[in-house]
Design a protein around this motif. Structure first.
Motif, PDB file in Angstrom:
ATOM      1  N   PRO A 324       0.808  -1.231   0.000  1.00  0.00           N
ATOM      2  CA  PRO A 324       0.000   0.000   0.000  1.00  0.00           C
ATOM      3  C   PRO A 324       0.836   1.273   0.000  1.00  0.00           C
ATOM      4  O   PRO A 324       0.528   2.224  -0.737  1.00  0.00           O
ATOM      5  CB  PRO A 324      -0.832  -0.137   1.284  1.00  0.00           C
ATOM      6  N   ASP A 325       1.906   1.306   0.796  1.00  0.00           N
ATOM      7  CA  ASP A 325       2.758   2.500   0.825  1.00  0.00           C
ATOM      8  C   ASP A 325       3.492   2.687  -0.497  1.00  0.00           C
ATOM      9  O   ASP A 325       3.696   3.826  -0.950  1.00  0.00           O
ATOM     10  CB  ASP A 325       3.762   2.407   1.974  1.00  0.00           C
ATOM     11  N   ARG A 326       3.891   1.594  -1.138  1.00  0.00           N
ATOM     12  CA  ARG A 326       4.582   1.713  -2.428  1.00  0.00           C
ATOM     13  C   ARG A 326       3.626   2.229  -3.504  1.00  0.00           C
ATOM     14  O   ARG A 326       4.024   3.004  -4.379  1.00  0.00           O
ATOM     15  CB  ARG A 326       5.179   0.368  -2.844  1.00  0.00           C
ATOM     16  N   VAL A 327       2.374   1.801  -3.446  1.00  0.00           N
ATOM     17  CA  VAL A 327       1.377   2.328  -4.384  1.00  0.00           C
ATOM     18  C   VAL A 327       1.211   3.830  -4.179  1.00  0.00           C
ATOM     19  O   VAL A 327       1.175   4.612  -5.137  1.00  0.00           O
ATOM     20  CB  VAL A 327       0.021   1.608  -4.206  1.00  0.00           C
ATOM     21  N   ARG A 329       3.363   5.973  -2.908  1.00  0.00           N
ATOM     22  CA  ARG A 329       4.553   6.694  -3.370  1.00  0.00           C
ATOM     23  C   ARG A 329       4.585   6.778  -4.893  1.00  0.00           C
ATOM     24  O   ARG A 329       4.956   7.811  -5.465  1.00  0.00           O
ATOM     25  CB  ARG A 329       5.818   6.014  -2.842  1.00  0.00           C
ATOM     26  N   ALA A 330       4.186   5.696  -5.555  1.00  0.00           N
ATOM     27  CA  ALA A 330       4.165   5.698  -7.018  1.00  0.00           C
ATOM     28  C   ALA A 330       3.138   6.692  -7.537  1.00  0.00           C
ATOM     29  O   ALA A 330       3.391   7.423  -8.510  1.00  0.00           O
ATOM     30  CB  ALA A 330       3.857   4.293  -7.540  1.00  0.00           C
ATOM     31  N   ALA A 331       1.968   6.741  -6.904  1.00  0.00           N
ATOM     32  CA  ALA A 331       0.932   7.690  -7.326  1.00  0.00           C
ATOM     33  C   ALA A 331       1.422   9.122  -7.174  1.00  0.00           C
ATOM     34  O   ALA A 331       1.177   9.976  -8.037  1.00  0.00           O
ATOM     35  CB  ALA A 331      -0.339   7.464  -6.506  1.00  0.00           C
ATOM     36  N   ALA A 332       2.138   9.387  -6.076  1.00  0.00           N
ATOM     37  CA  ALA A 332       2.682  10.730  -5.863  1.00  0.00           C
ATOM     38  C   ALA A 332       3.757  11.046  -6.895  1.00  0.00           C
ATOM     39  O   ALA A 332       3.819  12.157  -7.434  1.00  0.00           O
ATOM     40  CB  ALA A 332       3.246  10.838  -4.448  1.00  0.00           C
ATOM     41  N   ALA A 333       4.608  10.063  -7.194  1.00  0.00           N
ATOM     42  CA  ALA A 333       5.678  10.279  -8.169  1.00  0.00           C
ATOM     43  C   ALA A 333       5.119  10.573  -9.558  1.00  0.00           C
ATOM     44  O   ALA A 333       5.712  11.342 -10.327  1.00  0.00           O
ATOM     45  CB  ALA A 333       6.587   9.055  -8.219  1.00  0.00           C
ATOM     46  N   LEU A 334       3.976   9.975  -9.876  1.00  0.00           N
ATOM     47  CA  LEU A 334       3.358  10.199 -11.183  1.00  0.00           C
ATOM     48  C   LEU A 334       2.502  11.459 -11.203  1.00  0.00           C
ATOM     49  O   LEU A 334       1.999  11.852 -12.262  1.00  0.00           O
ATOM     50  CB  LEU A 334       2.488   8.990 -11.559  1.00  0.00           C
ATOM     51  N   GLY A 335       2.307  12.067 -10.041  1.00  0.00           N
ATOM     52  CA  GLY A 335       1.507  13.282  -9.973  1.00  0.00           C
ATOM     53  C   GLY A 335       0.028  13.040 -10.214  1.00  0.00           C
ATOM     54  O   GLY A 335      -0.672  13.902 -10.747  1.00  0.00           O
ATOM     55  N   LEU A 336      -0.467  11.867  -9.805  1.00  0.00           N
ATOM     56  CA  LEU A 336      -1.867  11.528 -10.051  1.00  0.00           C
ATOM     57  C   LEU A 336      -2.784  12.266  -9.084  1.00  0.00           C
ATOM     58  O   LEU A 336      -2.474  12.415  -7.905  1.00  0.00           O
ATOM     59  CB  LEU A 336      -2.087  10.023  -9.896  1.00  0.00           C
ATOM     60  N   SER A 337      -3.920  12.702  -9.587  1.00  0.00           N
ATOM     61  CA  SER A 337      -4.948  13.283  -8.721  1.00  0.00           C
ATOM     62  C   SER A 337      -6.112  12.316  -8.531  1.00  0.00           C
ATOM     63  O   SER A 337      -6.942  12.510  -7.644  1.00  0.00           O
ATOM     64  CB  SER A 337      -5.468  14.597  -9.314  1.00  0.00           C
ATOM     65  N   ALA A 358      -8.295  -1.670   1.928  1.00  0.00           N
ATOM     66  CA  ALA A 358      -8.477  -0.604   2.914  1.00  0.00           C
ATOM     67  C   ALA A 358      -7.150   0.087   3.224  1.00  0.00           C
ATOM     68  O   ALA A 358      -7.075   1.324   3.296  1.00  0.00           O
ATOM     69  CB  ALA A 358      -9.093  -1.178   4.188  1.00  0.00           C
ATOM     70  N   ALA A 359      -6.094  -0.705   3.394  1.00  0.00           N
ATOM     71  CA  ALA A 359      -4.782  -0.127   3.699  1.00  0.00           C
ATOM     72  C   ALA A 359      -4.278   0.729   2.541  1.00  0.00           C
ATOM     73  O   ALA A 359      -3.656   1.784   2.750  1.00  0.00           O
ATOM     74  CB  ALA A 359      -3.786  -1.245   4.004  1.00  0.00           C
ATOM     75  N   THR A 360      -4.545   0.297   1.318  1.00  0.00           N
ATOM     76  CA  THR A 360      -4.092   1.055   0.146  1.00  0.00           C
ATOM     77  C   THR A 360      -4.849   2.373   0.026  1.00  0.00           C
ATOM     78  O   THR A 360      -4.262   3.418  -0.284  1.00  0.00           O
ATOM     79  CB  THR A 360      -4.270   0.213  -1.128  1.00  0.00           C
ATOM     80  N   ILE A 361      -6.151   2.345   0.278  1.00  0.00           N
ATOM     81  CA  ILE A 361      -6.940   3.585   0.236  1.00  0.00           C
ATOM     82  C   ILE A 361      -6.399   4.580   1.261  1.00  0.00           C
ATOM     83  O   ILE A 361      -6.197   5.763   0.962  1.00  0.00           O
ATOM     84  CB  ILE A 361      -8.426   3.289   0.498  1.00  0.00           C
ATOM     85  N   ARG A 362      -6.140   4.092   2.479  1.00  0.00           N
ATOM     86  CA  ARG A 362      -5.617   4.980   3.532  1.00  0.00           C
ATOM     87  C   ARG A 362      -4.275   5.576   3.126  1.00  0.00           C
ATOM     88  O   ARG A 362      -4.028   6.776   3.299  1.00  0.00           O
ATOM     89  CB  ARG A 362      -5.472   4.211   4.846  1.00  0.00           C
ATOM     90  N   ALA A 363      -3.399   4.727   2.594  1.00  0.00           N
ATOM     91  CA  ALA A 363      -2.059   5.199   2.238  1.00  0.00           C
ATOM     92  C   ALA A 363      -2.112   6.239   1.127  1.00  0.00           C
ATOM     93  O   ALA A 363      -1.408   7.264   1.175  1.00  0.00           O
ATOM     94  CB  ALA A 363      -1.193   4.015   1.811  1.00  0.00           C
ATOM     95  N   VAL A 364      -2.947   6.006   0.120  1.00  0.00           N
ATOM     96  CA  VAL A 364      -3.040   6.944  -1.001  1.00  0.00           C
ATOM     97  C   VAL A 364      -3.635   8.268  -0.543  1.00  0.00           C
ATOM     98  O   VAL A 364      -3.149   9.348  -0.899  1.00  0.00           O
ATOM     99  CB  VAL A 364      -3.871   6.327  -2.144  1.00  0.00           C
ATOM    100  N   GLY A 370      -6.259  15.814  -1.059  1.00  0.00           N
ATOM    101  CA  GLY A 370      -7.225  16.290  -2.037  1.00  0.00           C
ATOM    102  C   GLY A 370      -7.400  15.375  -3.225  1.00  0.00           C
ATOM    103  O   GLY A 370      -8.241  15.633  -4.093  1.00  0.00           O
ATOM    104  N   GLY A 371      -6.612  14.296  -3.302  1.00  0.00           N
ATOM    105  CA  GLY A 371      -6.750  13.355  -4.408  1.00  0.00           C
ATOM    106  C   GLY A 371      -7.937  12.430  -4.203  1.00  0.00           C
ATOM    107  O   GLY A 371      -8.476  12.309  -3.101  1.00  0.00           O
ATOM    108  N   SER A 372      -8.360  11.781  -5.266  1.00  0.00           N
ATOM    109  CA  SER A 372      -9.486  10.851  -5.192  1.00  0.00           C
ATOM    110  C   SER A 372      -9.004   9.434  -5.478  1.00  0.00           C
ATOM    111  O   SER A 372      -8.003   9.225  -6.161  1.00  0.00           O
ATOM    112  CB  SER A 372     -10.586  11.249  -6.180  1.00  0.00           C
ATOM    113  N   VAL A 373      -9.735   8.465  -4.926  1.00  0.00           N
ATOM    114  CA  VAL A 373      -9.352   7.058  -5.052  1.00  0.00           C
ATOM    115  C   VAL A 373     -10.527   6.261  -5.608  1.00  0.00           C
ATOM    116  O   VAL A 373     -11.659   6.384  -5.129  1.00  0.00           O
ATOM    117  CB  VAL A 373      -8.933   6.458  -3.699  1.00  0.00           C
ATOM    118  N   GLU A 374     -10.240   5.454  -6.603  1.00  0.00           N
ATOM    119  CA  GLU A 374     -11.232   4.543  -7.182  1.00  0.00           C
ATOM    120  C   GLU A 374     -10.728   3.118  -7.005  1.00  0.00           C
ATOM    121  O   GLU A 374      -9.567   2.831  -7.295  1.00  0.00           O
ATOM    122  CB  GLU A 374     -11.423   4.852  -8.665  1.00  0.00           C
TER     123      GLU A 374
END
Length: 539
Positions: A324-327, A329-337, A358-364, A370-374
């Protein structure tokens, strides 16, 4: 609808009833079987359980209080259960029960059985024995619950209760009366036609999901006819089963530009999986070139073997709780909203992988203010607690695909079911968390337009906000063949139909996949939900 767990059917009824009350759908007739369950209604008497309910539960049955009239009864394999969900203001309660009784009598007569009614006891009787129990609920002018017709039911199950609270009367079944087995699908088709005739329905249609065998030997594997098709698949070629070549509009151009290489670098550095690669998504070049990807958690080995999916089937490894934390970090590195997360099916885990979602949603959410998660989730084998684990983290969009029409479910995804998928979506929509729900359909597996339209109507009825419709592409020669190529104008027509049905955001074209332009669809809904707020932000 085949075999459906009682609680799933109940949640689905409630969602569809809300849709009928709100005027979003004209009505539904659910025809199905249940796993063994004893239910008791509002007027049940405890003494009508002749066996301690705890012992029934230990024996593999459920015991559930139902929000209907009537006393205790049994539902199980070999029993056809019909749940009409309709606006019935023109009927009194007694008249509505009479309509159901008349529908059953009409069907029994078709098979040479003389069913009768008794004024004192609702239901249908043959030779003094009950063959069909009836228990209904009418709330806000809309009916739920319905009838249970014994077809090949194990009648010994009724020995544990006083059926419907009527002492001294036995039960019977169609098989017992005829001395032969009639297929459940034949009875279901007859009952659907009988019901339509009794309520004066015109233009009624009936779609059948494959019915599991009711002899205790049912299996999640394809039947013999399906297996014959599977073993005779041709070598892969860019043609549909009718010989037509793959059209140019179902081809995606490869783009190995800077954006593509950047996404690949981030994914590899994070030791992450993407459904873009594992499922051979044709849009990988476009999406990665635009700097987006769909992360696939919980490994790259799936516990299911769906006929359309390229993800490998094998015993998965242990859950990687650092993922979850690696996901994030990757989302942040890609600049995803807007971050999209899916997974393989993990039926080997007690929660189906819900805790990892659940852990991945929390981490992202922690990483992207302000980002959204699907999330695109499996069905968790219908487990409500697992679904609630995910919903409690409040993803912005919860996606669960029905994939195909009811008739093709068993061939396309033998370990899932259409009814269960609708129940997952209905539960998410009704969770009270304000989460948008989403689903997807593949075309080209042998469905017709009327079947697809019915699925779209069902999705709208359970409150789905976002829909994706795309052309199925055969990943390898070992997968289901393409039956035909749907034209772009047909996708446009289905999109228009979906919007008229009440689905607010629709992506429908040959190359659309579940996560295609997910950010755009979510933004579209946000503009609809908060138009003034977004206008102020834009200024």
């Amino acid at each position: 609808m085949g075999r459906v767990a009682y609680q799933e059917a109940l949640d689905l009824q409630r969602a569809l009833a809300d849709s009928v009350r709100a005027g979003r759908s004209p009505g539904h007739l659910l025809l199905l079987e249940h796993d063994p369950v004893y239910t008791y209604g509002a007027h049940a008497v405890a003494e009508n359980f002749l066996v301690d309910p705890k012992l029934l539960i230990e024996g593999g049955a459920l015991v559930i209080e139902a929000d209907r009239g009537g006393d205790v009864t049994f539902h199980g394999p070999g029993q056809l259960v019909a749940y009409p969900i309709l606006a019935v203001e023109r009927f009194s309660s007694r008249r509505w029960v009479s309509v159901l009784e008349a529908s059953v009598r009409r069907t029994l007569n078709e098979f040479g059985i003389d069913g009768v009614t008794e004024p004192e006891y609702p239901g249908v009787w043959v030779g003094g024995k009950k063959i069909c129990a009836i228990g209904v609920r009418i709330s806000g002018g809309v009916s739920t619950h319905g009838l249970a017709l014994n077809v090949t039911t194990d009648l010994s199950r009724f020995d544990a209760i006083v059926p419907c609270g009527i002492e001294g009367r036995g039960v019977t079944s169609i098989k017992s009366e005829l001395g032969e087995r009639i297929s459940m699908e034949r009875i279901a088709r007859s009952l659907a036609a009988s019901f339509a005739a009794e309520i004066g329905g015109v233009g009624s249609s009936f779609e059948a999901a494959p019915w599991p065998r009711s002899d205790g030997n049912d299996t999640d594997e394809p039947g013999e006819a399906d297996r014959q098709e599977i073993t005779n698949w041709p070598d892969r070629r860019p043609r549909a089963a009718d010989g037509t070549l793959r059209p140019d509009y179902v081809r995606a151009a490869a783009r190995f530009d800077k954006g593509y290489r950047s996404v690949m670098s981030v994914v590899r550095a994070g030791e992450l999986n993407t459904v873009c690669e594992e499922a051979k998504c044709p849009n990988i070049y476009e999406c990665w070139a635009d700097g987006t990807a769909t992360f696939m958690i919980l490994g790259d080995q799936c516990t299911r073997a769906c006929g359309f999916c390229n993800v490998s089937t094998s015993r998965p490894g242990a859950v990687d709780w650092d993922e979850p934390d690696r996901v994030a970090r990757a989302a942040a590195a890609l600049g995803l909203s807007h971050v999209v997360v899916t997974s393989v099916a993990r039926d080997d885990l007690s929660d189906g992988g819900a805790a990892a979602f659940a852990a991945t949603i929390r981490a992202v959410k922690k990483s992207l203010a302000g980002g959204s998660v699907e999330v695109l989730i499996p069905d968790f084998k219908g487990d409500k607690k697992s679904l609630e684990t995910v919903l409690a983290e409040r993803p912005d969009v919860l996606n669960h695909n029905v994939e195909t029409v009811p008739r093709l479910q068993r061939l396309v995804r033998p370990s899932a079911s259409y009814a269960r998928s609708l129940a997952v979506l209905a539960r998410a929509t009704g969770s009270g968390h304000g989460i948008e729900t989403k689903s997807g359909i593949m075309l080209g597996l042998g469905e017709d337009e009327s079947e697809v339209s019915s699925v779209i109507s069902d999705l709208a009825a359970v409150g789905v906000s976002i829909l994706t419709i795309g052309q199925y592409l055969q990943p390898t020669a070992a997968h289901l063949p393409v039956q035909r190529w749907w034209r772009p104008d047909e996708f446009d027509e289905l999109a228009d139909f979906a919007r008229r049905a009440g689905i607010r955001a629709v992506e429908s074209s040959p190359l659309v996949r579940s996560s295609y332009r997910a950010h755009t669809s979510h933004q579209r809904l946000e503009r609809m939900n908060h138009p003034v707020e977004l206008q102020i932000q834009a200024r």
